[in-house]
Write a protein that holds these residues in place. Structure first.
Motif, PDB file in Angstrom:
ATOM      1  N   SER A   1       0.870  -1.160   0.000  1.00 43.17           N
ATOM      2  CA  SER A   1       0.000   0.000   0.000  1.00 43.17           C
ATOM      3  C   SER A   1       0.914   1.220   0.000  1.00 43.17           C
ATOM      4  CB  SER A   1      -0.921  -0.002   1.222  1.00 43.17           C
ATOM      5  OG  SER A   1      -1.806   1.101   1.164  1.00 43.17           O
ATOM      6  N   ALA A   2       0.332   2.400  -0.162  1.00 43.58           N
ATOM      7  CA  ALA A   2       1.128   3.626  -0.151  1.00 43.58           C
ATOM      8  C   ALA A   2       0.247   4.803   0.195  1.00 43.58           C
ATOM      9  CB  ALA A   2       1.804   3.853  -1.509  1.00 43.58           C
ATOM     10  N   VAL A   3       0.864   5.808   0.797  1.00 38.84           N
ATOM     11  CA  VAL A   3       0.167   7.060   1.079  1.00 38.84           C
ATOM     12  C   VAL A   3       1.045   8.218   0.602  1.00 38.84           C
ATOM     13  CG1 VAL A   3      -0.988   6.080   3.084  1.00 38.84           C
ATOM     14  CG2 VAL A   3       1.145   7.356   3.404  1.00 38.84           C
TER      15      VAL A   3
ATOM     16  N   ALA B   1      -3.955  -5.081   4.133  1.00 34.95           N
ATOM     17  CA  ALA B   1      -3.522  -3.819   3.526  1.00 34.95           C
ATOM     18  C   ALA B   1      -4.338  -2.626   4.015  1.00 34.95           C
ATOM     19  CB  ALA B   1      -3.583  -3.925   2.002  1.00 34.95           C
ATOM     20  N   ASP B   2      -5.666  -2.760   4.040  1.00 40.35           N
ATOM     21  CA  ASP B   2      -6.506  -1.632   4.453  1.00 40.35           C
ATOM     22  C   ASP B   2      -6.249  -1.261   5.912  1.00 40.35           C
ATOM     23  OD1 ASP B   2      -7.631  -1.512   1.943  1.00 40.35           O
ATOM     24  OD2 ASP B   2      -9.406  -2.678   2.476  1.00 40.35           O
TER      25      ASP B   2
ATOM     26  N   LEU C   1      -3.627   2.451   9.942  1.00 40.95           N
ATOM     27  CA  LEU C   1      -2.718   2.632  11.064  1.00 40.95           C
ATOM     28  C   LEU C   1      -1.601   3.604  10.708  1.00 40.95           C
ATOM     29  CD1 LEU C   1      -2.397  -1.045  12.373  1.00 40.95           C
ATOM     30  CD2 LEU C   1      -3.506   0.874  13.544  1.00 40.95           C
ATOM     31  N   LEU C   2      -1.082   3.499   9.477  1.00 44.07           N
ATOM     32  CA  LEU C   2      -0.029   4.401   9.021  1.00 44.07           C
ATOM     33  C   LEU C   2      -0.536   5.839   8.977  1.00 44.07           C
ATOM     34  CD1 LEU C   2       2.760   4.991   7.761  1.00 44.07           C
ATOM     35  CD2 LEU C   2       1.784   4.390   5.535  1.00 44.07           C
ATOM     36  N   VAL C   3      -1.717   6.042   8.414  1.00 44.58           N
ATOM     37  CA  VAL C   3      -2.293   7.390   8.316  1.00 44.58           C
ATOM     38  C   VAL C   3      -2.489   7.989   9.707  1.00 44.58           C
ATOM     39  CG1 VAL C   3      -4.358   8.686   7.663  1.00 44.58           C
ATOM     40  CG2 VAL C   3      -3.388   7.006   6.080  1.00 44.58           C
TER      41      VAL C   3
ATOM     42  N   GLU D   1      -3.698   5.100  -1.459  1.00 41.96           N
ATOM     43  CA  GLU D   1      -3.814   4.349  -2.703  1.00 41.96           C
ATOM     44  C   GLU D   1      -4.412   2.981  -2.399  1.00 41.96           C
ATOM     45  OE1 GLU D   1      -0.039   4.172  -4.694  1.00 41.96           O
ATOM     46  OE2 GLU D   1       0.424   6.280  -4.263  1.00 41.96           O
ATOM     47  N   ASP D   2      -5.037   2.388  -3.395  1.00 41.29           N
ATOM     48  CA  ASP D   2      -5.559   1.039  -3.221  1.00 41.29           C
ATOM     49  C   ASP D   2      -4.408   0.081  -2.930  1.00 41.29           C
ATOM     50  OD1 ASP D   2      -8.222   1.726  -3.652  1.00 41.29           O
ATOM     51  OD2 ASP D   2      -8.035   1.502  -5.824  1.00 41.29           O
ATOM     52  N   GLY D   3      -4.602  -0.780  -1.946  1.00 42.75           N
ATOM     53  CA  GLY D   3      -3.542  -1.702  -1.571  1.00 42.75           C
ATOM     54  C   GLY D   3      -3.795  -3.113  -2.073  1.00 42.75           C
ATOM     55  N   ALA D   4      -2.808  -3.960  -1.851  1.00 45.35           N
ATOM     56  CA  ALA D   4      -2.907  -5.377  -2.207  1.00 45.35           C
ATOM     57  C   ALA D   4      -2.487  -6.193  -0.994  1.00 45.35           C
ATOM     58  CB  ALA D   4      -2.010  -5.696  -3.394  1.00 45.35           C
TER      59      ALA D   4
END
Length: 459
Positions: free
Chosen positions: A203-205, A340-341, A346-348, A366-369
């Motif tokens: 995933s990414a932010v 991923a979600d 948690l990261l955000v 972004e959409d994660g996998a």
């Protein structure tokens, strides 16, 4: 091994390379800030190849982004197994073009003729040609006695496969199959055939901090006003400790450790720090974060956080300026058992809690996998392992991979617990996603032969 089949593959290598080169010439970068005309051009080129190969029911399966996934089929009999063949025709950006030794979108042979350079050679346009070549070979040798083959060539894998789940849901009946071959991975080393059994998720932010309405003279304004560049660096530094261990509370909850069998398999691969450093081009002064016996574990079975882009001002036009904003894209890789979600949330939350001084913080996700683990007990895995070992003349290895293939988990969610075979032609030297990407041509030849042998085995 069928020596005639082996000879046929070898004799046709110039044609396979020509077809691959024609796809490499199309800069099919599926990121929004690039011209998407080329992704459509690439889809058209794949469609034309399908037509030339005699595939039927060729069509575009198009998500909301408009980036076509290309479908085609070659069916024999309902009594034969049906294999869905996956690859993707979109590519990564060329990155820093001045570091390429050749033109990124012009397939170029190395001086010794062993490697083909160009963006998409290994990741993943070679996968498309491998599938088509294997189809042609099995149809020539087995006529209508071979398996049913369905092709699905995605157009936005590199940008996260945002619309692929919808494609699979809407076209599940069309795509119904007994197994999937995902030709988007690689071999543990050149000449070492490998089937990947675990993938990390991703995933990414994107984070942007703002403190002022516009950049300011650093002499006149710095001191009282917080520097967003330094603030962003502190936030990023707080994500991990000095060994790269993630400090976000509960981030690793649910992590599934490798089994004793998997640990034994990893050990048998013979990974050393010297090999890892050489393959990754790690500078001699740079110390690794883990000891030698944990390299594969850290790469395949543990999460990581990476700053994939960062911007505070402009390097070429740097001046004495207190910048108004600072930006970073932060990517996370997730090990088996993680979601991923959940990890993205948690990261955000963690980043938001770190922002001081009332600085404005905007975060986009972004959409994660999710991570992926497969069971290798199905007979198809044995047949593929034997086919690869025969083609490469070397035992097949079952390996993990630190990368992500969003489609792998999506296939499972769509078709249930069918065999999903993760193969491919990348190797530690191919530099996929980086500058000077290349394909090792002897393994390209062996990979085509292996898949053709697999299809013949299903006959």
């Amino acid at each position: 091994m069928d020596q005639q089949l082996k000879k046929t593959v070898h004799d046709n290598m110039a044609s396979y390379i020509d077809r691959l080169s024609s796809l490499v010439r199309i800069p099919s970068i599926s990121f929004d800030n690039f011209d998407q005309k080329y992704v459509l051009d690439s889809a058209e080129a794949v469609k034309k190849m399908f037509e030339e190969a005699g595939l039927k029911n060729i069509q575009f399966l198009t998500p909301e982004s408009g980036r076509h996934t290309v479908y085609g089929e070659s069916l024999t009999s309902p009594d034969k197994p049906t294999i869905l063949l996956y690859a993707h025709h979109d590519v990564q950006p060329p990155m820093r073009e001045h570091l390429w030794n050749t033109k990124p979108f012009e397939a170029t042979l190395s001086a010794d003729g062993e490697r083909l350079y160009g963006r998409g050679t290994a990741d993943d346009k070679a996968g498309i040609i491998t599938h088509l070549a294997a189809l042609e070979l099995v149809r020539a040798s087995k006529k209508d006695q071979g398996p049913n083959l369905k092709f699905i060539i995605e157009g936005e894998e590199e940008s996260g496969s945002a619309g692929f789940a919808q494609i699979l849901k809407e076209h599940a009946a069309l795509l119904k199959c007994d197994a999937v071959i995902v030709a988007d991975l690689g071999n543990f080393a050149r000449g070492t055939p490998s089937i990947t059994t675990t993938l990390r998720g991703m995933s990414a932010v994107s984070v942007e901090l703002k403190a002022t309405k516009a950049p300011l003279h650093s002499g006149s304004w710095s001191g009282p006003i917080p520097d967003v560049g330094q603030v962003l660096c502190r936030i990023i530094a707080n994500l991990t400790d000095g060994k790269g261990n993630i400090l976000i509370p509960h981030f690793e909850d649910g992590l599934v450790p490798p089994t004793a069998e998997e640990l034994a398999s990893y050990k048998s691969l013979g990974m050393t720090e010297e090999i890892f450093r050489n393959d990754g081009g790690v500078l001699s002064e740079t110390k690794l974060l883990v000891p030698e016996d944990e390299i594969l574990l850290a790469n395949w079975r543990r999460p990581s956080i990476t700053v994939t882009a960062m911007e505070v001002g402009n390097r070429k036009n740097a001046g004495n300026v207190l910048q108004d904003s600072a930006y970073a894209r932060i990517g996370i890789r997730l090990a088996p058992g993680m979601d991923a979600d959940r990890c993205t949330d948690l990261l955000v939350d963690f980043i938001k809690q770190q922002v001081p001084f009332g600085i404005t913080c905007e975060i986009t996700t972004e959409d994660g996998a999710n991570p992926f683990v497969t069971d290798t007990s199905h007979p198809f895995f044995k047949l593929m392992s034997e086919s690869m070992a025969t083609a490469y003349e070397s035992p097949t290895k079952f390996i993990g991979c630190g990368a992500s293939i969003p489609g792998a988990e999506l296939f499972r969610n769509t078709f249930g617990n069918i065999p999903i075979l993760l193969t491919g032609l990348e190797d530690p030297e191919c530099n996929a996603h980086g500058e000077n990407e290349s394909l090792y041509l002897p393994d390209f030849e062996r990979g085509i032969l292996a898949e053709a042998l697999f299809f013949e085995g299903l006959s």
